[in-house]
Write a protein that holds these residues in place. Structure first.
Motif, short mmCIF file in Angstrom:
data_model
loop_
_atom_site.label_atom_id
_atom_site.label_comp_id
_atom_site.label_asym_id
_atom_site.label_seq_id
_atom_site.Cartn_x
_atom_site.Cartn_y
_atom_site.Cartn_z
N ASP A 164 0.89 -1.10 0.15
CA ASP A 164 0.09 0.01 -0.12
C ASP A 164 0.78 1.28 0.05
O ASP A 164 0.40 2.47 0.38
CB ASP A 164 -0.83 0.02 1.37
N TYR A 165 2.14 1.01 -0.28
CA TYR A 165 3.02 2.16 -0.34
C TYR A 165 3.35 2.94 1.00
O TYR A 165 3.93 4.01 0.75
CB TYR A 165 2.62 3.22 -1.60
N GLN A 166 3.08 2.37 2.05
CA GLN A 166 3.08 2.94 3.29
C GLN A 166 4.29 2.20 4.14
O GLN A 166 4.39 0.87 4.17
CB GLN A 166 1.91 3.04 4.06
N ASP A 182 3.90 8.16 5.03
CA ASP A 182 3.14 7.95 3.47
C ASP A 182 3.99 8.60 2.61
O ASP A 182 3.85 9.95 2.27
CB ASP A 182 1.52 8.25 3.39
N HIS A 184 5.88 7.11 -0.34
CA HIS A 184 6.36 6.50 -1.65
C HIS A 184 5.10 6.63 -2.54
O HIS A 184 3.95 6.60 -2.11
CB HIS A 184 6.78 5.26 -1.27
N THR A 185 5.38 6.61 -3.89
CA THR A 185 4.22 6.55 -4.76
C THR A 185 4.19 5.12 -5.36
O THR A 185 3.32 5.13 -6.34
CB THR A 185 4.61 7.45 -5.83
N ASP A 186 5.00 4.29 -4.84
CA ASP A 186 5.08 2.76 -5.63
C ASP A 186 5.39 1.78 -4.67
O ASP A 186 5.62 2.12 -3.50
CB ASP A 186 5.76 2.84 -7.07
N SER A 204 12.27 1.50 -4.05
CA SER A 204 10.86 1.51 -4.56
C SER A 204 10.80 1.33 -6.11
O SER A 204 11.86 1.34 -6.78
CB SER A 204 9.87 2.45 -4.27
N ASP A 206 9.53 3.01 -8.32
CA ASP A 206 9.55 4.29 -9.03
C ASP A 206 11.13 4.72 -9.10
O ASP A 206 11.26 5.49 -9.72
CB ASP A 206 8.91 5.29 -8.50
N ARG A 208 13.46 5.13 -7.32
CA ARG A 208 14.14 6.19 -6.47
C ARG A 208 14.63 5.53 -5.18
O ARG A 208 14.15 4.81 -4.61
CB ARG A 208 13.03 7.29 -6.11
N ARG A 210 15.59 6.70 -1.51
CA ARG A 210 15.32 7.69 -0.38
C ARG A 210 15.92 7.64 0.98
O ARG A 210 16.22 6.43 1.31
CB ARG A 210 13.51 8.03 -0.06
N GLU A 222 16.74 12.32 -2.09
CA GLU A 222 16.06 11.76 -2.69
C GLU A 222 16.62 11.75 -4.03
O GLU A 222 17.19 12.66 -4.47
CB GLU A 222 14.58 11.91 -3.14
#
Length: 566
Positions: A164-166, A182, A184-186, A204, A206, A208, A210, A222
């Motif tokens: 759930d990207y969390q 929260d 992340h986007t992927d 992740s 995406d 990236r 971090r 990032e």
């Protein structure tokens, strides 16, 4: 003879072989009798290890028909594992990740496809039956949980990452969600904490990388990690301020990179490894500053040494095996064998066989004495602070211990009580379970119960003794034995004193059957006849008048003087 001199430019460019005490590290696989065989390793955990190890146990996620389960084996229980070995079967979906608590060797966290994280207490000696009730059931993710990670210095602080990207931060002792990141986007591929737990590195889908402050929940740095579309992994290099990553290039070549945590725009080093397709996973040893890189489906393990100065990463060697690997579990440094100069130990899950094989990374030394240069003080199983202190903003490094005196140290903590439980005996309901059962009385006659009972030696002996002559007399007349020292018997007759002829005949036959045997002498037969006559007189109806009672008294007491007639 004239010897030509080497050009000055060649002398400056020739640097020779780099000196390192870990240059000749080699891997040594365990023998067959020291492996764990017949382990049905799960096939549903994608890029996670599905294995966790500490100085007491090895935990492996296994394949089951429904739900998710994993087995926990003591380290010394090697060889062929029984297929009916007790399992931890509390999850409703496949188990994706396992992590032992660094401060309690009996506590393990598991993340599964059912969107939950569960904490389990494993008793010393392993499980005796299937474990279905967890210590805590942490529910907060909306999709499956792929990563669980303990804080390296704070007690009972747990991180979890899901699809759930969390990233959720838990207080494991109270089972409370403390913070939600929260950011992340992927999908999150990896999560790693530095030496004191003040920084977190994540990768992740995406592409990236971090650097996150887990307390404030802010992204500090990032940058673009690896350009390939497959999974990339990251591991923090202790307290050096460096991050080691593995991934794929845009041409699907496997590569590794070294990054500065303060600047992720450009890597300190980025190099290609090979062109295979398996996802690489890095494992870092802070004490030796060696990174081990293993790929899923590969048969080898490469290792590199990390330094503070360029080129930051030096290839050492590799362990080559003919069997592809499914995943790895890693033993903490306090569980390594100091006498064998073992600096790292893997637990390799085979991809094509149901085997878990320990692999030791050994530095060759001639002496078997303690080597202080190989074993600096390492992290101990003692927390540096509590969860409340860490959530309040405190940051501390790990509590260190000497490997010379504390090697293979283990922790033992009893099963903690839940907040809703009392301090009474938790097994009282099992001990007194019989009180809730219905008592069923047995109203069958005694003779019938004796016949239907099991014919043991004691039962047969007891039933035989009930048919003796003395017992027969006691049944008929209710005789009480008194004055046993003088060998005198006094019979007290019942008030009714009337017995039927049928009872007299049956008693007479019983005595004859018990006493008369084949081959008895004439003297014995005469004695039997006198006894029979005595029983016949005794079994007559009780007299009613005083004269009749007097006559019976004369017969019953032959030693008494003759009665005087009135």
């Amino acid at each position: 003879m004239h010897i030509p001199k080497m050009p000055a430019q060649s002398q400056n460019t020739f640097r020779g072989i780099r000196s390192s005490k870990f240059r000749h590290v080699y891997g040594k696989g365990a023998r067959k009798e020291n492996c764990y065989e017949n382990v049905l390793i799960t096939q549903k955990a994608h890029d996670t290890a599905a294995c966790a190890v500490n100085p007491k146990f090895v935990a492996i996620a296994v394949e089951v028909a429904g739900g998710g389960a994993f087995i926990v084996l003591p380290l010394d229980k090697t060889g062929r594992i029984d297929i009916n070995t007790p399992k931890v079967t509390g999850h409703a979906g496949p188990v994706l990740d396992l992590k032992w608590c660094p401060f309690n060797d009996n506590l393990i966290a598991s993340g599964a496809d059912d969107c939950t994280i569960k904490l389990w207490h494993i008793p010393d000696g392993g499980l005796k039956a299937n474990l279905t009730e967890p210590l805590a059931d942490l529910q907060g993710h909306q999709r499956r949980v792929s990563i669980v990670e303990w804080h390296p210095t704070a007690e009972n602080v747990l991180f979890s990452a899901g699809y759930d990207y969390q990233i959720l931060v838990w207080d494991a002792r109270r089972g409370v969600l403390m913070q939600t990141l929260d950011l992340h986007t992927d999908v999150i591929y990896s999560l790693s904490l530095n030496r004191d737990g003040s920084r977190m590195a994540t990768t992740s889908r995406d592409k990236r990388l971090r650097i996150i402050d887990p307390l404030s929940g802010k992204v500090l740095q990032e940058g673009l990690c690896h350009e390939g579309s497959k999974a990339c992994k990251a591991v923090y290099c202790g307290d050096m301020g460096l991050v080691f990553t593995t991934g794929f290039s845009r041409f699907s070549d496997r590569q590794y990179g070294v990054w500065d945590e303060k600047n992720l725009n450009t890597p300190l080093r980025l190099d290609t490894i090979d062109s295979s397709s398996g996802v690489l996973t890095p494992f870092y040893d802070h004490d030796t500053r060696v990174v081990f890189v293993a790929g899923k489906g590969d048969g080898n393990i490469r290792y590199y040494e990390i330094t503070d100065s360029p080129p930051y990463c030096h290839f050492l060697s590799q362990y080559i095996s003919g069997e592809p690997q499914r995943g790895f579990g890693v033993m903490p440094k306090r569980g390594c064998k100091v006498s064998q100069c073992e600096i790292f130990r893997f637990y390799k899950l085979y991809a094509t066989k149901a085997i878990c094989e320990p692999i030791s990374m050994i530095v060759p030394r001639k002496s078997d004495q303690f080597q202080p240069d190989l074993y600096p003080d390492t992290a101990s199983p003692t927390p540096a602070m509590s969860a409340e202190e860490w959530f309040a903003g405190t940051t501390r490094g790990p509590v260190l211990m000497s490997m010379k005196t504390g090697m293979t140290i283990k922790t033992h903590r009893p099963l903690p009580l839940r907040p809703t439980e009392s301090s009474s005996d938790k097994n009282a309901d099992k001990k007194y379970a019989f009180l809730s059962r219905e008592t069923r009385a047995d109203y069958r006659p005694l003779e019938a119960s004796v016949k239907t009972s099991s014919s043991t030696d004691k039962d047969l002996k007891t039933s035989t003794n009930l048919d003796t002559k003395f017992q027969a007399l006691q049944k008929l007349w209710g005789c009480n034995v008194k004055n046993m020292g003088d060998n005198k018997e006094q019979c007290s007759t019942n008030s009714s004193g009337i017995e039927s002829e049928k009872t007299y005949t049956s008693t007479k036959n019983t005595i004859n059957k018990m006493n008369i045997k084949s081959g008895d002498s004439p003297h014995k037969l005469t004695s039997y006849a006198m006894q029979e006559k005595e029983i016949e007189i005794l079994e007559k109806p009780s007299p009613k008048t005083e004269s009749e009672r007097l006559m019976v008294g004369v017969i019953c007491t032959p030693s008494s003087p003759s009665p005087v007639t009135a």
